[in-house]
Design a protein around this motif. Sequence first.
Motif, PDB file in Angstrom:
ATOM      1  N   ALA A  92      10.943  38.167 -10.193  1.00 13.71           N
ATOM      2  CA  ALA A  92      11.444  39.521 -10.205  1.00 13.71           C
ATOM      3  C   ALA A  92      12.699  39.550 -11.133  1.00 13.71           C
ATOM      4  CB  ALA A  92      11.648  39.995  -8.860  1.00 13.71           C
ATOM      5  N   VAL A  93      13.538  38.412 -11.087  1.00 12.31           N
ATOM      6  CA  VAL A  93      14.769  38.376 -11.458  1.00 12.31           C
ATOM      7  C   VAL A  93      14.644  38.146 -13.094  1.00 12.31           C
ATOM      8  CG1 VAL A  93      16.845  36.896 -12.114  1.00 12.31           C
ATOM      9  CG2 VAL A  93      16.125  37.281  -9.747  1.00 12.31           C
ATOM     10  N   GLU A  94      13.575  37.328 -13.658  1.00  9.22           N
ATOM     11  CA  GLU A  94      13.421  37.093 -14.909  1.00  9.22           C
ATOM     12  C   GLU A  94      12.990  38.533 -15.552  1.00  9.22           C
ATOM     13  OE1 GLU A  94      10.712  34.114 -14.566  1.00  9.22           O
ATOM     14  OE2 GLU A  94      12.493  32.532 -14.901  1.00  9.22           O
ATOM     15  N   ARG A  95      11.935  39.210 -14.788  1.00  7.53           N
ATOM     16  CA  ARG A  95      11.365  40.424 -15.227  1.00  7.53           C
ATOM     17  C   ARG A  95      12.394  41.538 -15.251  1.00  7.53           C
ATOM     18  NH1 ARG A  95       6.097  43.016 -14.428  1.00  7.53           N
ATOM     19  NH2 ARG A  95       6.486  44.736 -15.999  1.00  7.53           N
ATOM     20  N   ALA A  96      13.095  41.622 -14.297  1.00  9.80           N
ATOM     21  CA  ALA A  96      14.347  42.614 -14.432  1.00  9.80           C
ATOM     22  C   ALA A  96      15.262  42.282 -15.571  1.00  9.80           C
ATOM     23  CB  ALA A  96      15.142  42.395 -13.188  1.00  9.80           C
ATOM     24  N   ALA A  97      15.524  41.172 -15.783  1.00  9.09           N
ATOM     25  CA  ALA A  97      16.538  40.914 -17.022  1.00  9.09           C
ATOM     26  C   ALA A  97      15.795  41.434 -18.323  1.00  9.09           C
ATOM     27  CB  ALA A  97      16.668  39.393 -17.006  1.00  9.09           C
ATOM     28  N   ALA A  98      14.388  41.261 -18.395  1.00  9.43           N
ATOM     29  CA  ALA A  98      13.796  41.468 -19.714  1.00  9.43           C
ATOM     30  C   ALA A  98      13.850  43.262 -19.688  1.00  9.43           C
ATOM     31  CB  ALA A  98      12.247  41.085 -19.799  1.00  9.43           C
ATOM     32  N   VAL A 149      12.146  48.284   0.591  1.00 11.41           N
ATOM     33  CA  VAL A 149      11.325  47.573   1.267  1.00 11.41           C
ATOM     34  C   VAL A 149      11.619  45.988   1.357  1.00 11.41           C
ATOM     35  CG1 VAL A 149       8.715  46.786   1.179  1.00 11.41           C
ATOM     36  CG2 VAL A 149       9.426  49.324   0.759  1.00 11.41           C
ATOM     37  N   VAL A 150      12.458  45.379   0.369  1.00  8.72           N
ATOM     38  CA  VAL A 150      12.703  44.156   0.222  1.00  8.72           C
ATOM     39  C   VAL A 150      13.941  43.717   1.103  1.00  8.72           C
ATOM     40  CG1 VAL A 150      13.899  42.332  -1.167  1.00  8.72           C
ATOM     41  CG2 VAL A 150      12.071  43.634  -2.281  1.00  8.72           C
ATOM     42  N   LEU A 151      14.596  44.790   1.246  1.00  9.98           N
ATOM     43  CA  LEU A 151      15.650  44.380   2.535  1.00  9.98           C
ATOM     44  C   LEU A 151      15.282  44.522   3.789  1.00  9.98           C
ATOM     45  CD1 LEU A 151      18.693  44.850   3.169  1.00  9.98           C
ATOM     46  CD2 LEU A 151      18.510  47.269   3.391  1.00  9.98           C
ATOM     47  N   LYS A 152      14.202  45.343   3.943  1.00 15.35           N
ATOM     48  CA  LYS A 152      13.709  45.140   5.376  1.00 15.35           C
ATOM     49  C   LYS A 152      12.799  44.221   6.011  1.00 15.35           C
ATOM     50  CE  LYS A 152      13.235  50.393   5.759  1.00 15.35           C
ATOM     51  NZ  LYS A 152      12.468  51.443   5.501  1.00 15.35           N
ATOM     52  N   TYR A 153      12.165  43.708   4.533  1.00 10.23           N
ATOM     53  CA  TYR A 153      11.479  42.486   4.812  1.00 10.23           C
ATOM     54  C   TYR A 153      12.218  41.174   4.977  1.00 10.23           C
ATOM     55  CZ  TYR A 153       8.182  38.429   3.283  1.00 10.23           C
ATOM     56  OH  TYR A 153       7.923  37.213   3.196  1.00 10.23           O
ATOM     57  N   ASN A 154      13.351  41.092   4.015  1.00 14.65           N
ATOM     58  CA  ASN A 154      14.137  40.135   3.957  1.00 14.65           C
ATOM     59  C   ASN A 154      15.011  40.035   5.395  1.00 14.65           C
ATOM     60  OD1 ASN A 154      13.363  39.073   1.653  1.00 14.65           O
ATOM     61  ND2 ASN A 154      15.334  39.695   0.577  1.00 14.65           N
ATOM     62  N   THR A 155      15.233  40.957   5.879  1.00 19.42           N
ATOM     63  CA  THR A 155      16.104  41.123   7.215  1.00 19.42           C
ATOM     64  C   THR A 155      14.956  40.544   8.334  1.00 19.42           C
ATOM     65  OG1 THR A 155      17.399  43.024   6.576  1.00 19.42           O
ATOM     66  CG2 THR A 155      17.036  42.755   8.680  1.00 19.42           C
ATOM     67  N   LYS A 156      13.927  40.951   8.459  1.00 20.44           N
ATOM     68  CA  LYS A 156      12.970  40.704   9.421  1.00 20.44           C
ATOM     69  C   LYS A 156      12.589  38.987   9.163  1.00 20.44           C
ATOM     70  CE  LYS A 156       9.593  42.223  12.268  1.00 20.44           C
ATOM     71  NZ  LYS A 156       9.785  42.847  13.655  1.00 20.44           N
ATOM     72  N   VAL A 157      12.690  38.384   7.945  1.00 15.56           N
ATOM     73  CA  VAL A 157      12.518  37.322   7.602  1.00 15.56           C
ATOM     74  C   VAL A 157      13.660  36.274   8.212  1.00 15.56           C
ATOM     75  CG1 VAL A 157      12.239  35.391   5.917  1.00 15.56           C
ATOM     76  CG2 VAL A 157      10.817  37.276   5.732  1.00 15.56           C
ATOM     77  N   GLN A 158      14.842  36.946   8.224  1.00 18.07           N
ATOM     78  CA  GLN A 158      16.012  35.929   8.145  1.00 18.07           C
ATOM     79  C   GLN A 158      16.442  36.181   9.870  1.00 18.07           C
ATOM     80  OE1 GLN A 158      18.731  37.726   5.533  1.00 18.07           O
ATOM     81  NE2 GLN A 158      17.891  36.477   3.957  1.00 18.07           N
ATOM     82  N   PHE A 171       6.746  32.484   5.193  1.00 17.45           N
ATOM     83  CA  PHE A 171       7.244  33.773   4.500  1.00 17.45           C
ATOM     84  C   PHE A 171       8.473  33.625   4.119  1.00 17.45           C
ATOM     85  CE2 PHE A 171       4.125  35.191   8.003  1.00 17.45           C
ATOM     86  CZ  PHE A 171       3.707  36.388   7.381  1.00 17.45           C
ATOM     87  N   LEU A 172       8.357  33.800   2.525  1.00 17.91           N
ATOM     88  CA  LEU A 172       9.641  33.582   1.809  1.00 17.91           C
ATOM     89  C   LEU A 172      10.258  34.891   1.530  1.00 17.91           C
ATOM     90  CD1 LEU A 172       8.069  31.121  -0.694  1.00 17.91           C
ATOM     91  CD2 LEU A 172       9.368  30.540   1.413  1.00 17.91           C
ATOM     92  N   GLN A 173      11.700  34.845   1.324  1.00 13.76           N
ATOM     93  CA  GLN A 173      12.467  35.989   0.914  1.00 13.76           C
ATOM     94  C   GLN A 173      11.941  36.622  -0.162  1.00 13.76           C
ATOM     95  OE1 GLN A 173      16.705  36.119   1.681  1.00 13.76           O
ATOM     96  NE2 GLN A 173      16.571  34.154   2.865  1.00 13.76           N
ATOM     97  N   ALA A 174      11.752  37.877  -0.303  1.00 19.36           N
ATOM     98  CA  ALA A 174      11.536  38.515  -1.633  1.00 19.36           C
ATOM     99  C   ALA A 174      12.795  38.776  -2.629  1.00 19.36           C
ATOM    100  CB  ALA A 174      11.072  39.747  -1.560  1.00 19.36           C
ATOM    101  N   GLU A 175      12.624  38.591  -3.799  1.00 22.83           N
ATOM    102  CA  GLU A 175      13.777  39.106  -4.461  1.00 22.83           C
ATOM    103  C   GLU A 175      14.027  40.479  -5.119  1.00 22.83           C
ATOM    104  OE1 GLU A 175      12.442  36.778  -8.144  1.00 22.83           O
ATOM    105  OE2 GLU A 175      13.744  34.821  -7.336  1.00 22.83           O
ATOM    106  N   TYR A 176      15.165  40.943  -4.994  1.00 25.51           N
ATOM    107  CA  TYR A 176      15.718  42.242  -5.388  1.00 25.51           C
ATOM    108  C   TYR A 176      15.401  42.578  -6.851  1.00 25.51           C
ATOM    109  CZ  TYR A 176      17.734  42.753  -0.790  1.00 25.51           C
ATOM    110  OH  TYR A 176      17.872  42.923   0.616  1.00 25.51           O
ATOM    111  N   PHE A 177      15.013  43.769  -7.284  1.00 26.21           N
ATOM    112  CA  PHE A 177      15.050  44.086  -8.726  1.00 26.21           C
ATOM    113  C   PHE A 177      16.585  44.539  -8.942  1.00 26.21           C
ATOM    114  CE2 PHE A 177      12.002  45.406 -11.884  1.00 26.21           C
ATOM    115  CZ  PHE A 177      12.807  45.584 -13.045  1.00 26.21           C
ATOM    116  N   GLN A 178      17.376  43.766  -9.531  1.00 28.74           N
ATOM    117  CA  GLN A 178      18.681  44.079  -9.875  1.00 28.74           C
ATOM    118  C   GLN A 178      19.084  44.407 -10.988  1.00 28.74           C
ATOM    119  OE1 GLN A 178      20.668  40.935  -8.065  1.00 28.74           O
ATOM    120  NE2 GLN A 178      20.630  41.650  -5.994  1.00 28.74           N
ATOM    121  N   VAL A 179      20.240  45.098 -11.475  1.00 34.10           N
ATOM    122  CA  VAL A 179      20.584  45.326 -12.524  1.00 34.10           C
ATOM    123  C   VAL A 179      21.415  44.258 -13.049  1.00 34.10           C
ATOM    124  CG1 VAL A 179      22.036  46.977 -14.197  1.00 34.10           C
ATOM    125  CG2 VAL A 179      20.636  47.927 -12.380  1.00 34.10           C
ATOM    126  N   ASP A 180      21.505  43.715 -14.315  1.00 30.95           N
ATOM    127  CA  ASP A 180      22.194  42.594 -14.748  1.00 30.95           C
ATOM    128  C   ASP A 180      23.450  42.919 -15.276  1.00 30.95           C
ATOM    129  OD1 ASP A 180      21.690  43.978 -16.831  1.00 30.95           O
ATOM    130  OD2 ASP A 180      20.780  41.849 -18.140  1.00 30.95           O
TER     131      ASP A 180
END
Length: 191
Positions: A92-98, A149-158, A171-180
Amino acid sequence: MTVIIVMSIILVVIIAVVAWAVGTYNGLVAMRNRVSNGWAQIDVQLKQRSDLIPNYVQTVKGYASHENEVLTQVIRARAGAVAAAHNPNANAVERAAAENALSRALFNLQATAEAYPQLQANQNFLQLQAQLTQIEQRIAYSRQFYNDVVLKYNTKVQTVPSNIIAGMFNFLQAEYFQVDQASRQVPQVRF
């Protein structure tokens, strides 16, 4: 009689723990699937934008052909975004950067197009610009939904105690789709 009561209590506790573990596992699976669905929604919107860009570039090129630097920037950014979309190893980080690079290039192209009154009056350009604006709005909404959704999921995982089940079943944490950082700055438009 006390042995039966003790055994009954132990059995009830075991059943409660198993029910909790199953419920937690199923909840984590459901949340992971929502994360995947959120990403798929973003992907659909990004594909629509990517498909629209060649027509947009060609229309601008007809009126602003000497703006080769800006047009080339959009074409390269689109190629990078398409490559990231088709790369199965891109996260997700690489895709978001592109995609952020493509957003910056499109912003520069739109700013450049504003300097051409004939282009601004072209019906085809106006339609493409309206479509692009709608897609950008849907992308923004999809990103927000995905990140929520990632926030809720990561909170549950942590958090305890669901992190026990998350750790046991990988269950691994998901990556956010962030603005660079580059997207946070106002692009410089040169004429």
